[in-house]
Design a protein around this motif. Structure first.
Motif, PDB file in Angstrom:
ATOM      1  N   LEU A 198       0.841  -1.181   0.000  1.00 12.27           N
ATOM      2  CA  LEU A 198       0.000   0.000   0.000  1.00 12.27           C
ATOM      3  C   LEU A 198       0.884   1.241   0.000  1.00 12.27           C
ATOM      4  CD1 LEU A 198      -2.356  -1.112   2.911  1.00 12.27           C
ATOM      5  CD2 LEU A 198      -2.927  -1.185   0.496  1.00 12.27           C
ATOM      6  N   ALA A 199       0.412   2.293  -0.665  1.00 14.37           N
ATOM      7  CA  ALA A 199       1.126   3.565  -0.585  1.00 14.37           C
ATOM      8  C   ALA A 199       0.944   4.113   0.833  1.00 14.37           C
ATOM      9  CB  ALA A 199       0.570   4.547  -1.611  1.00 14.37           C
ATOM     10  N   ASN A 200       2.032   4.257   1.589  1.00 12.83           N
ATOM     11  CA  ASN A 200       1.896   4.728   2.981  1.00 12.83           C
ATOM     12  C   ASN A 200       2.853   5.860   3.315  1.00 12.83           C
ATOM     13  OD1 ASN A 200       4.348   3.390   3.284  1.00 12.83           O
ATOM     14  ND2 ASN A 200       3.414   1.564   4.211  1.00 12.83           N
ATOM     15  N   VAL A 201       3.539   6.404   2.311  1.00 19.41           N
ATOM     16  CA  VAL A 201       4.413   7.558   2.496  1.00 19.41           C
ATOM     17  C   VAL A 201       4.099   8.555   1.383  1.00 19.41           C
ATOM     18  CG1 VAL A 201       6.798   8.392   2.480  1.00 19.41           C
ATOM     19  CG2 VAL A 201       6.247   6.215   3.585  1.00 19.41           C
ATOM     20  N   GLY A 202       4.026   9.850   1.741  1.00 19.08           N
ATOM     21  CA  GLY A 202       3.733  10.860   0.733  1.00 19.08           C
ATOM     22  C   GLY A 202       2.269  10.814   0.321  1.00 19.08           C
ATOM     23  N   GLU A 203       1.992  11.019  -0.959  1.00 20.44           N
ATOM     24  CA  GLU A 203       0.614  10.964  -1.448  1.00 20.44           C
ATOM     25  C   GLU A 203       0.111   9.521  -1.392  1.00 20.44           C
ATOM     26  OE1 GLU A 203      -2.631  11.715  -1.932  1.00 20.44           O
ATOM     27  OE2 GLU A 203      -1.799  13.551  -2.855  1.00 20.44           O
ATOM     28  N   THR A 204      -0.993   9.298  -0.678  1.00 17.20           N
ATOM     29  CA  THR A 204      -1.517   7.941  -0.518  1.00 17.20           C
ATOM     30  C   THR A 204      -2.952   7.799  -1.003  1.00 17.20           C
ATOM     31  OG1 THR A 204      -2.274   8.436   1.738  1.00 17.20           O
ATOM     32  CG2 THR A 204      -0.035   7.529   1.497  1.00 17.20           C
ATOM     33  N   ARG A 205      -3.607   8.897  -1.389  1.00 15.54           N
ATOM     34  CA  ARG A 205      -5.013   8.829  -1.803  1.00 15.54           C
ATOM     35  C   ARG A 205      -5.118   8.237  -3.203  1.00 15.54           C
ATOM     36  NH1 ARG A 205      -6.458  14.899  -1.599  1.00 15.54           N
ATOM     37  NH2 ARG A 205      -4.327  14.913  -2.429  1.00 15.54           N
ATOM     38  N   PRO A 206      -5.834   7.113  -3.368  1.00 15.96           N
ATOM     39  CA  PRO A 206      -5.940   6.485  -4.690  1.00 15.96           C
ATOM     40  C   PRO A 206      -6.476   7.416  -5.766  1.00 15.96           C
ATOM     41  CG  PRO A 206      -6.690   4.966  -2.995  1.00 15.96           C
ATOM     42  CD  PRO A 206      -6.474   6.294  -2.315  1.00 15.96           C
ATOM     43  N   ASP A 207      -7.495   8.224  -5.445  1.00 20.22           N
ATOM     44  CA  ASP A 207      -8.073   9.123  -6.450  1.00 20.22           C
ATOM     45  C   ASP A 207      -7.055  10.156  -6.918  1.00 20.22           C
ATOM     46  OD1 ASP A 207     -10.419   7.767  -6.230  1.00 20.22           O
ATOM     47  OD2 ASP A 207     -11.490   9.320  -5.102  1.00 20.22           O
ATOM     48  N   ALA A 208      -6.290  10.703  -5.970  1.00 17.62           N
ATOM     49  CA  ALA A 208      -5.291  11.713  -6.329  1.00 17.62           C
ATOM     50  C   ALA A 208      -4.180  11.092  -7.172  1.00 17.62           C
ATOM     51  CB  ALA A 208      -4.713  12.350  -5.062  1.00 17.62           C
ATOM     52  N   ILE A 209      -3.741   9.884  -6.795  1.00 20.38           N
ATOM     53  CA  ILE A 209      -2.685   9.217  -7.555  1.00 20.38           C
ATOM     54  C   ILE A 209      -3.179   8.890  -8.958  1.00 20.38           C
ATOM     55  CG2 ILE A 209      -1.260   7.127  -7.693  1.00 20.38           C
ATOM     56  CD1 ILE A 209      -1.186   7.122  -4.616  1.00 20.38           C
ATOM     57  N   ALA A 210      -4.395   8.341  -9.052  1.00 17.40           N
ATOM     58  CA  ALA A 210      -4.952   8.003 -10.364  1.00 17.40           C
ATOM     59  C   ALA A 210      -5.113   9.246 -11.230  1.00 17.40           C
ATOM     60  CB  ALA A 210      -6.291   7.287 -10.197  1.00 17.40           C
ATOM     61  N   ASN A 211      -5.459  10.355 -10.615  1.00 18.81           N
ATOM     62  CA  ASN A 211      -5.606  11.606 -11.371  1.00 18.81           C
ATOM     63  C   ASN A 211      -4.263  12.057 -11.944  1.00 18.81           C
ATOM     64  OD1 ASN A 211      -7.345  13.950 -12.150  1.00 18.81           O
ATOM     65  ND2 ASN A 211      -5.877  15.071 -10.871  1.00 18.81           N
ATOM     66  N   ASP A 212      -3.197  11.922 -11.159  1.00 17.35           N
ATOM     67  CA  ASP A 212      -1.861  12.269 -11.659  1.00 17.35           C
ATOM     68  C   ASP A 212      -1.441  11.329 -12.792  1.00 17.35           C
ATOM     69  OD1 ASP A 212      -1.723  14.271  -9.815  1.00 17.35           O
ATOM     70  OD2 ASP A 212      -0.337  13.247  -8.453  1.00 17.35           O
ATOM     71  N   VAL A 213      -1.763  10.047 -12.635  1.00 14.99           N
ATOM     72  CA  VAL A 213      -1.431   9.065 -13.676  1.00 14.99           C
ATOM     73  C   VAL A 213      -2.163   9.408 -14.975  1.00 14.99           C
ATOM     74  CG1 VAL A 213      -1.629   6.637 -14.338  1.00 14.99           C
ATOM     75  CG2 VAL A 213      -0.899   7.237 -12.033  1.00 14.99           C
ATOM     76  N   HIS A 214      -3.425   9.795 -14.851  1.00 17.42           N
ATOM     77  CA  HIS A 214      -4.211  10.182 -16.033  1.00 17.42           C
ATOM     78  C   HIS A 214      -3.587  11.400 -16.714  1.00 17.42           C
ATOM     79  CE1 HIS A 214      -7.603  10.946 -18.651  1.00 17.42           C
ATOM     80  NE2 HIS A 214      -7.720  12.163 -18.147  1.00 17.42           N
ATOM     81  N   GLY A 215      -3.153  12.367 -15.906  1.00 20.99           N
ATOM     82  CA  GLY A 215      -2.536  13.566 -16.482  1.00 20.99           C
ATOM     83  C   GLY A 215      -1.281  13.231 -17.272  1.00 20.99           C
ATOM     84  N   LEU A 216      -0.478  12.311 -16.756  1.00 23.66           N
ATOM     85  CA  LEU A 216       0.733  11.910 -17.471  1.00 23.66           C
ATOM     86  C   LEU A 216       0.373  11.156 -18.752  1.00 23.66           C
ATOM     87  CD1 LEU A 216       3.842  12.020 -17.251  1.00 23.66           C
ATOM     88  CD2 LEU A 216       3.754   9.773 -16.167  1.00 23.66           C
ATOM     89  N   ALA A 217      -0.677  10.331 -18.694  1.00 16.36           N
ATOM     90  CA  ALA A 217      -1.112   9.607 -19.895  1.00 16.36           C
ATOM     91  C   ALA A 217      -1.568  10.579 -20.976  1.00 16.36           C
ATOM     92  CB  ALA A 217      -2.239   8.637 -19.539  1.00 16.36           C
ATOM     93  N   GLN A 218      -2.207  11.658 -20.567  1.00 16.15           N
ATOM     94  CA  GLN A 218      -2.648  12.668 -21.543  1.00 16.15           C
ATOM     95  C   GLN A 218      -1.464  13.315 -22.246  1.00 16.15           C
ATOM     96  OE1 GLN A 218      -5.893  11.680 -21.803  1.00 16.15           O
ATOM     97  NE2 GLN A 218      -6.415  13.823 -22.060  1.00 16.15           N
ATOM     98  N   ARG A 219      -0.297  13.304 -21.573  1.00 13.84           N
ATOM     99  CA  ARG A 219       0.902  13.884 -22.185  1.00 13.84           C
ATOM    100  C   ARG A 219       1.711  12.842 -22.960  1.00 13.84           C
ATOM    101  NH1 ARG A 219       0.790  16.376 -17.114  1.00 13.84           N
ATOM    102  NH2 ARG A 219       2.538  15.171 -16.269  1.00 13.84           N
ATOM    103  N   GLY A 220       1.204  11.604 -22.988  1.00 11.07           N
ATOM    104  CA  GLY A 220       1.832  10.588 -23.825  1.00 11.07           C
ATOM    105  C   GLY A 220       2.632   9.530 -23.106  1.00 11.07           C
ATOM    106  N   VAL A 221       2.568   9.496 -21.746  1.00 14.42           N
ATOM    107  CA  VAL A 221       3.299   8.473 -20.977  1.00 14.42           C
ATOM    108  C   VAL A 221       2.273   7.611 -20.246  1.00 14.42           C
ATOM    109  CG1 VAL A 221       5.006   8.000 -19.197  1.00 14.42           C
ATOM    110  CG2 VAL A 221       5.266  10.013 -20.667  1.00 14.42           C
ATOM    111  N   SER A 222       2.171   6.339 -20.625  1.00 14.24           N
ATOM    112  CA  SER A 222       1.199   5.434 -20.019  1.00 14.24           C
ATOM    113  C   SER A 222       1.805   4.699 -18.827  1.00 14.24           C
ATOM    114  CB  SER A 222       0.686   4.438 -21.069  1.00 14.24           C
ATOM    115  OG  SER A 222       1.768   3.744 -21.661  1.00 14.24           O
TER     116      SER A 222
END
Length: 424
Positions: free
Chosen positions: A154-178
């Motif tokens: 489990l993510a237990n250091v730094g950002e740990t909220r699944p929604d926030a992490i998934a949102n960052d992942v989506h933003g990177l995917a929009q820039r071309g990194v999956s």
């Protein structure tokens, strides 16, 4: 150029029945089959730009760390000299073991991986961020750019909220990194890793043994090399009076309410089942239209393809001349099996393991009554294995298997890539 100029994919709309009964409302399942063009990939394929992000937290000690090192080794060994690779390690600290480099000196890369050991906590988000930075430094739209995360926790250091992490992942995917995620063992958060893969336009795998790793990485790397279209979406527009009751794949939607599909890959058709409610009709009309859109690295603008479905009206007596299509039936069964897994997860989270097992058993029994096929027989065996996990009390393992199998069934029609031969 790495391949001949790609042709458009084909889009087939295959109804469960080849006609509808006049003046009688009915429910109609329609299989939307999207087949990427059969282009021949040359050895000088599109270069890959990868970052392997490896969990080295304390819980990874022993066999799990061995699996992670083996996974990284399989990836490195299958890269070409034109590919880029970086390796990021994370616990409560982030270490870039291998800054992004061309995969020309594999021996040095493999030697560094051999000395990775576990320690500390799990700063999963920060590790993923660093992997994204490594890939982004050499981001090229003509390449295929991906972060691959291997974790057991489990993510237990730094950002740990699944929604926030998934949102960052989506933003990177929009820039071309999956982003693809691999969960190791029975302690990781499948909710988080699946959300990251879904938001990151990647894959999610559950690893139970090292035997799975060659097939998983073959699937992952060959899929990347064979990618013809990214950011794929499907719009479904019903005809006059027709309503879309359901899309059985349970895909997420874009901001424009289109369905997010997996990437277009050579040799990997995408199969979507749309369930329509057709009103009583007195004349034939278009029942539905679909709009497929995707990005092609070799084309400057977004690519779009449309297709529509119109069926003849027949009497109730004539309808018997239009039996159910076996391919549509099979795909409906597989997608309902994916839903049964999600239902089993929901019941098991409530502590109702009997209901979880019953959900799987019902769909398996219904499947056994259908005309047999290799795909359905394999799926029944997989469901029976999953039922056994719930019945024996292996709940954490069952939940992870159910979650990853449902994810893969909805996207590819297969529970998970399998080994080509039995484990020795």
């Amino acid at each position: 150029m790495t391949q001949s100029k790609p042709a458009f994919p084909t889009v087939e709309l295959i109804p469960l029945h080849g006609a509808i009964v006049t003046q009688q409302p009915m429910t109609l399942d329609v299989l939307v089959r999207i087949t990427p063009p059969a282009v021949a990939l040359k050895s000088d394929r599109v270069p890959l730009n990868l970052s392997l992000v490896i969990d080295r937290s304390g819980s990874m000690q022993g066999q799990k760390m061995h699996y992670a090192r083996e996974a990284a080794r399989f990836a490195v060994e299958n890269l070409l000299p034109c590919d880029r690779i970086s390796v990021v390690l994370f616990d409560d600290r982030i270490e870039t073991l291998v800054p992004s480099t061309l995969a020309t000196d594999k021996n040095t890369l493999l030697e560094k991986l051999r000395h990775v050991h576990s320690r500390g906590s799990t700063a999963l988000h920060a590790g993923w961020v660093e992997g994204g930075v490594q890939v982004s430094q050499y981001l090229n739209p003509a390449q295929l750019n991906r972060v691959i995360v291997l974790s057991d926790g489990l993510a237990n250091v730094g950002e740990t909220r699944p929604d926030a992490i998934a949102n960052d992942v989506h933003g990177l995917a929009q820039r071309g990194v999956s982003t693809t995620t691999l969960g190791i063992g029975n302690d990781y958060s499948e909710d988080l890793l699946a959300a990251m893969a879904r938001s990151g336009d990647g894959n999610f795998f559950h690893i139970e043994s090292a035997d799975q790793l060659p097939t998983i990485f073959e699937t992952e790397l060959s899929g990347l090399a064979a990618t013809l279209g990214q950011r794929v979406s499907l719009g479904v527009k019903p005809g006059n009076g027709v309503t879309v009751m359901d899309v059985l794949n349970d895909f997420e939607k874009t901001d424009t309410q289109r369905y997010k599909l997996p990437n277009l890959m050579v040799g990997s058709p995408i199969q979507v089942v749309v369930r329509l409610q057709v009103p009583a009709l007195s004349r034939s009309c278009e029942l539905m239209q679909v709009r497929l859109a995707w990005d092609d690295a070799e084309q400057p603008s977004r690519q779009v393809l449309r297709a529509g479905l119109e069926l003849p009206l027949v009497s109730a007596e004539q309808f018997s001349d239009f039996p159910a299509d076996a391919e549509v039936q099979e795909q409906v069964a597989l997608l309902m099996a994916a839903r049964a897994r999600r239902e089993a997860v929901m019941f098991s989270d409530r502590g109702d393991y009997t209901a979880a097992t019953d959900s799987l058993s019902r769909v398996r029994v219904a499947m056994s009554a259908m005309p047999p096929s290799a795909m359905l027989m394999e799926e029944q065996a997989t469901l029976e294995d999953l039922e056994g996990d719930y019945q024996s009390g292996a709940i954490a393992r069952a939940r992870k298997k159910a979650y990853s199998q449902a994810y893969n069934l909805s996207r590819s029609g297969k529970s998970q890539p399998r080994r080509s031969m039995d484990s020795k």
